[in-house]
Structure formats: C-alpha cells, structure tokens
Motif scaffolding. Structure first.
Motif, PDB file in Angstrom:
ATOM      1  N   ASN A 137      -2.961  23.004  -2.690  1.00  0.00           N
ATOM      2  CA  ASN A 137      -2.948  22.367  -1.376  1.00  0.00           C
ATOM      3  C   ASN A 137      -2.724  23.418  -0.299  1.00  0.00           C
ATOM      4  N   ASN A 168      -1.533   4.453   7.014  1.00  0.00           N
ATOM      5  CA  ASN A 168      -0.801   5.653   7.383  1.00  0.00           C
ATOM      6  C   ASN A 168       0.699   5.396   7.372  1.00  0.00           C
ATOM      7  N   LYS A 188       1.424  13.519   2.212  1.00  0.00           N
ATOM      8  CA  LYS A 188       1.639  14.522   3.250  1.00  0.00           C
ATOM      9  C   LYS A 188       2.546  13.967   4.353  1.00  0.00           C
ATOM     10  N   PHE A 189       2.210  12.754   4.777  1.00  0.00           N
ATOM     11  CA  PHE A 189       2.978  12.121   5.859  1.00  0.00           C
ATOM     12  C   PHE A 189       4.419  11.913   5.423  1.00  0.00           C
ATOM     13  N   TYR A 190       4.568  11.449   4.177  1.00  0.00           N
ATOM     14  CA  TYR A 190       5.896  11.181   3.621  1.00  0.00           C
ATOM     15  C   TYR A 190       6.735  12.455   3.613  1.00  0.00           C
ATOM     16  N   SER A 210      -3.144  16.637  -1.750  1.00  0.00           N
ATOM     17  CA  SER A 210      -3.449  15.690  -2.811  1.00  0.00           C
ATOM     18  C   SER A 210      -2.848  16.188  -4.113  1.00  0.00           C
ATOM     19  N   ASP A 263      -4.862   9.559  -5.236  1.00  0.00           N
ATOM     20  CA  ASP A 263      -4.337  10.725  -4.546  1.00  0.00           C
ATOM     21  C   ASP A 263      -3.143  11.319  -5.276  1.00  0.00           C
ATOM     22  N   SER A 265       2.550   5.705   1.873  1.00  0.00           N
ATOM     23  CA  SER A 265       1.239   5.753   1.242  1.00  0.00           C
ATOM     24  C   SER A 265       0.715   7.175   1.116  1.00  0.00           C
ATOM     25  N   SER A 266       0.877   7.967   2.178  1.00  0.00           N
ATOM     26  CA  SER A 266       0.309   9.312   2.123  1.00  0.00           C
ATOM     27  C   SER A 266       1.395  10.318   1.801  1.00  0.00           C
ATOM     28  N   HIS A 313       0.824  -1.212   0.000  1.00  0.00           N
ATOM     29  CA  HIS A 313       0.000   0.000   0.000  1.00  0.00           C
ATOM     30  C   HIS A 313       0.850   1.251   0.000  1.00  0.00           C
ATOM     31  N   SER A 350      -5.940  18.265   3.179  1.00  0.00           N
ATOM     32  CA  SER A 350      -5.370  16.929   3.374  1.00  0.00           C
ATOM     33  C   SER A 350      -4.164  16.685   2.482  1.00  0.00           C
TER      34      SER A 350
END
Lengths: 170, 387
Positions: B195, A121, A128-130, B202, B136, A125-126, A48, B200
């Motif tokens: 953004n 999370n 923003k988090f990355y 994207s 995304d 995968s995300s 994922h 969030s």
C-alpha cells in the motif's frame, strides 16, 4: 427485508447474551458469548461496516473467547457456585441497572443521532478512513487505553509472581 | 459455454463457483493424506501402500500403476470411514462432541472465498484475478475466520470428557492463540509495502500478487526474497496454526494417545483429518500468494509477459485467450500450493516434535520479538524507500 434481518440478528444476539448470564455450565456460557458476538458482527455487516465486523470476529470471537475457554478448562469450572441474588449483590445490581437505563434514556432523549451515518464512507467500512481516524481524532483515547492495558498487564505479572523462596536463592 | 455461464443469475453463478472450489478442495485434501503416506515412505526408504487393488481391476493395463501409487488404498480408506460404526462413548457431552468435527470444516471452506487462485487476460490484455469474492479486507477476513478453527479442537477436547483429549484441547487453545500473534505481525510488512502512499489502501491478496508482477527487477521480485524473515516466521506460525508436526501438540500421540480426537472414530474422525489438510491447502495458498508471487511462473517473469512470450514464440493467439490464460495461471498456482504442501510433509518426516514448553518458548520468546523487530525494521525501511 433489511428490517427483518435486523430484527432477527438483534433478537439472536440478545437471546445469546441472556444465555451467557443464565447458563449454569461455563462452557455453554462461553459458546453463547461466541454466538452473541457473531450476531453483533452480523449487525455491523448490515451497517456496511465490514472492517469492524471482521475485527470483532478476529479479536473477540477468535482470541478473547478462546482464552476464556482456556481459562475455564484450566480451572476446570464445572457448574461452579450458584450466585445468590440478595443483600449487597442485589443492591449493586439494582443501582447498575438504574444507571444503565438512565444513560440509555438520556441518549435517546437528548442525543442527536442524525439519520444514520453516510453509507460507503463510514468509519467502519474503509480501512484507510478508519486508520486515519484512529491516528488523528481518536489518538488520545487509543493511547490512554493502551497505557491502561499496559498497567493491567504489569499488575497481573506482579500479582502472579510467586515470592522468591529461600531455596531458590541458593 | 462461457456466454451461458455469464447469462445465469449472479446468485446461481456464485453458488456454482463456490461448489466448484469445494469440490476441488475436498478430493485434494483426501489425496493429500495419501501423498503424506507416500512421501513418508519415500523419505524412510520403503515402498508405502502399494498392494491394494479390487479384483475386477487386475487385468486392466495401467491399473497396476495406480495400484503402486496407492490410489485404491485411498479409495478403500475413504470408503471405510463411511461404513464403519460411529462410536459415541457414553461419557461424552453429546451435543458438542458431534458439533466439533463440523466446526472444524467451517474455517477451511469459508476462507477459500477470499483467496484468489488464478488470473486471466481480458481482451485488453489486463490481468484479472479469479476469486470468489474480491473484498477489500482479504487477509483480515482470512485471519478472522481461520481463528475460529480453534473452537473445534477446544470443544472436541472438552466434550470428550476424558483426560488426554482434555489436555489436547487446553494445549490447542494456548498454542493457536500464541502463534496467531506472530503470524499476523509477520505479514504486516508485506501490506505496508504494497500500500504505497497515495494508493487507495487495501488488504486484498490479489493486490499483493499484482504488486509482485510489475516490470523491472524490483517490481518482479517475490516477497520471499525481499522479506525472507517475514516468510520464515509466517511459515513456522502456519505449521503451528495447522497443528502440523513439529507443532502437533494438541494430538501428539506419543504423550496424549491421540490428543483431542482420542475418543473419535469413523466419519467424525475423518472430518478432523480432512479439515487439517484443507487448512493446510488454504494456508499454503496464502503463503504462495504473499511470498511466492501467486500465479507468476518465475520471479521476474509475470503472467502477462509469460503469455506474450509464448504468443510470440509459437505464433498462435491461443495463449491470449481468457480461458487458456486462466487455466494456465490456475495450474501454476496449484503447482506452487502442492509444492508448499510437500514442504509441510517433508518437514513433518524430518524434524522431531517439540516439547510443549519448547513450543511456548519458541512462540513467545523467539517468534514474537523477531516479528516485532522485523515489522519495525521494515516500517523504517519502507518509510525511506517510499516516503
């Protein structure tokens, strides 16, 4: 089902990786590398980590291997010299293999891998988090690697520059 | 009918939607080749293909209009590719030679999955984008898959095993990688702007269009007006990435005979040809989504208010129907894409081809610094605007 997909992708990637090393034709080797990267991207998708998968395809499959092919074609490497596995080469290869096996063994025995990263999370995968992790936890490594690449680039520029000829000065 | 479709299993629905998009792009890509000949003729003040007509069509009213539009010429050209003998020279590397044209088709028809091509109003009046997969990482997926297109040119050039195709392949690899950098950098300001802090985060293209359909002056402004430099750099890089003149170095027939496809003929050659136009369609679609407001008819007139105005003016609730709004938005979007493709052709028949060293100089010494400066300037601006 997931297990089967994982097995297929890993076997595929490993087979292609072997193809990179063993193929006589440089273009075949580069194409094997491309397929190997595609297999690894598939493994990332299975975890994922879509972002990592696409970044891998974008940077390595899309640009780096294309540059390899460019260089192969530019230097016209058809076949090339066969590499003899003896003497110093063999010793170096043996030591490298030993180190790799030891490292993997240590990781397997001592490394405490929890039961997989939490899906959804995880870092890959995300977006923003990355990015957040990249600019906080891993800021120093990224900067150091950036400087190393800069130094390498400057080195290449200095090495590939021809010495000024007396005619040019006139 | 809608109920029947949504009752099908998800897998079948996905396959049906994918096939529908491919079945749309394939003929449009072929029709673009005809349009190219007509546009070139128009720009050079000559009639273009206008004679071909099958004998049994001659008396039928209306057929002569199709004849003058060159529709039958297109059919004859297309049919020819299927019936011509497939040349396979002896000196080529057979496997890669046959593989290359098929690789050319992959990026064009894979990137379509993340390109939204319309939107419909759901019963609550919300605008829902129509696309095959709303992921995304939208733009990243497009860049990633599109960057694989270079392999078809490199492999075709190398596998042909002769001088000119080889040079074409080498040029293709250098050119496509060079312009990918400026292309990626030029769209970053758009996504920085879209953004906003607190959102969030994207990279979806549908979100970019959503951002361009807010109410108010700044909300409804297309990014073409707020980021003209980004749009210009993206457009120029797109020309280079799709091998269009003035950047068609890999095939430049003046110095390389036919470049990477010199040794190709018949059906395999036509695959390269269709792939080039399919790439153009996808590229134009991305340009329309990023900078031309996607499925909004005019700047400052988003789709939802357009439909409401039509509803108020005509008094019929038909305009708010999901199907009608969907078809209308797709039509608006396709019109924008076709105009962008016309722009491609317009430039092709107006601007002479660059020399190879000029292409490299423009890519590395002009576009790349410009796009970096553009990114820095917009980052600072967006920080003060939104931070």
């Amino acid at each position: 089902m997931e297990h089967l997909a994982f097995t297929c992708l890993s076997v595929f990637s490993l087979a292609c990786a072997l193809g990179v090393v063993l193929s006589k034709n440089a273009i075949n080797g580069a194409m094997c590398l491309l397929l190997c990267l595609a297999g690894v991207a598939g493994l990332f998708v299975q975890l994922h980590a879509y972002l990592l998968a696409f970044v891998l395809v974008l940077v390595y499959a899309g640009a780096v291997v294309a540059l390899f092919l460019f260089i192969i074609m530019l230097l016209d490497m058809q076949g090339g010299r066969t590499w003899k596995f003896r003497g110093l080469n063999a010793a170096a290869g043996f030591v490298a293999a030993l180190l790799l096996i030891t490292g993997l063994n240590l990781l397997a025995v001592r490394g405490h891998l929890e039961a997989g990263p939490p899906i959804g999370n995880s870092v890959g995968s995300s977006l923003k988090f990355y990015s957040y992790q990249l600019f906080t936890t891993y800021l120093l490594p990224v900067q150091i690697i950036g400087f190393l690449l800069l130094i390498a680039m400057l080195g290449v520029i200095v090495l590939s520059r021809r010495a000024p000829q007396p005619e040019d000065a006139k | 009918m809608a109920n029947f479709f949504f009752g099908l299993p998800l897998m079948v629905q996905g396959i049906a939607k994918g096939l529908a998009v491919i079945l749309f792009i394939f003929p449009v890509a072929a029709a673009c080749s005809m349009a190219e000949r007509k546009v070139s003729a128009w720009i050079q003040r000559r009639p273009g293909p206008n004679r071909t007509i099958p004998p049994f069509f001659v008396g039928i009213p209306g057929a002569s209009i199709l004849q003058r539009l060159g529709i039958f010429q297109l059919a004859a050209d297309g049919g020819k590719f299927f019936f011509k003998e497939e040349p396979l020279p002896n000196h080529v590397h057979k496997f890669y030679f046959i593989l290359a044209p098929f690789i050319a088709m992959i990026p064009a028809f894979t990137t379509v999955t993340v390109v939204p091509f319309g939107a419909y109003l759901d019963p609550e009046g919300k605008v829902i984008p129509i696309m095959l997969a709303n992921v995304d990482i939208g733009i990243l997926a497009i860049f990633a898959v599109a960057s694989l297109g270079v392999y078809s040119l490199i492999l075709a050039g190398w596998a042909s095993n002769s001088k000119y195709p080889f040079l074409g392949g080498v040029r293709a690899s250098a050119q496509l990688i060079s312009y990918e950098l400026s292309m990626t950098l030029s769209v970053l300001p758009v996504f920085l702007w879209v953004n906003e802090p607190g959102s969030s985060g994207s990279l979806s293209l549908a979100r970019v269009v959503e951002f361009q359909s807010h109410a108010g002056f700044w909300g409804g402004t297309w990014f073409l007006f707020t980021m003209p430099l980004s749009a210009a750099i993206f457009m120029i890089a797109l020309f280079a990435e799709t091998n269009r003149q003035p950047f068609d170095m890999p095939e430049s027939e003046a110095d390389l005979v036919g470049g990477f496809h010199t040794e190709y003929g018949a059906f395999k050659w036509s695959l390269f040809f269709v792939a080039e136009y399919a790439n153009m369609i996808v590229g134009s679609a991305v340009f329309a989504l990023l900078f031309l407001g996607g499925w909004n008819l005019l700047p400052w007139l988003p789709l939802s208010s357009l439909l409401e105005d039509l509803h108020r003016l005509t008094g019929s609730a038909l305009w708010l129907n999901p199907l009608v709004s969907g078809v209308l938005s797709i039509a608006i979007f396709v019109a924008k894409v076709l105009f962008t493709i016309f722009f491609f052709m317009w430039v092709r028949w107006t601007v002479p081809r660059f020399r190879y060293d000029q292409v490299m100089r423009i890519g590395w010494k002009v576009l790349l610094p410009l796009s970096i400066a553009n990114l820095v300037a917009y980052t600072v601006g967006i920080y003060f605007l939104q931070g």
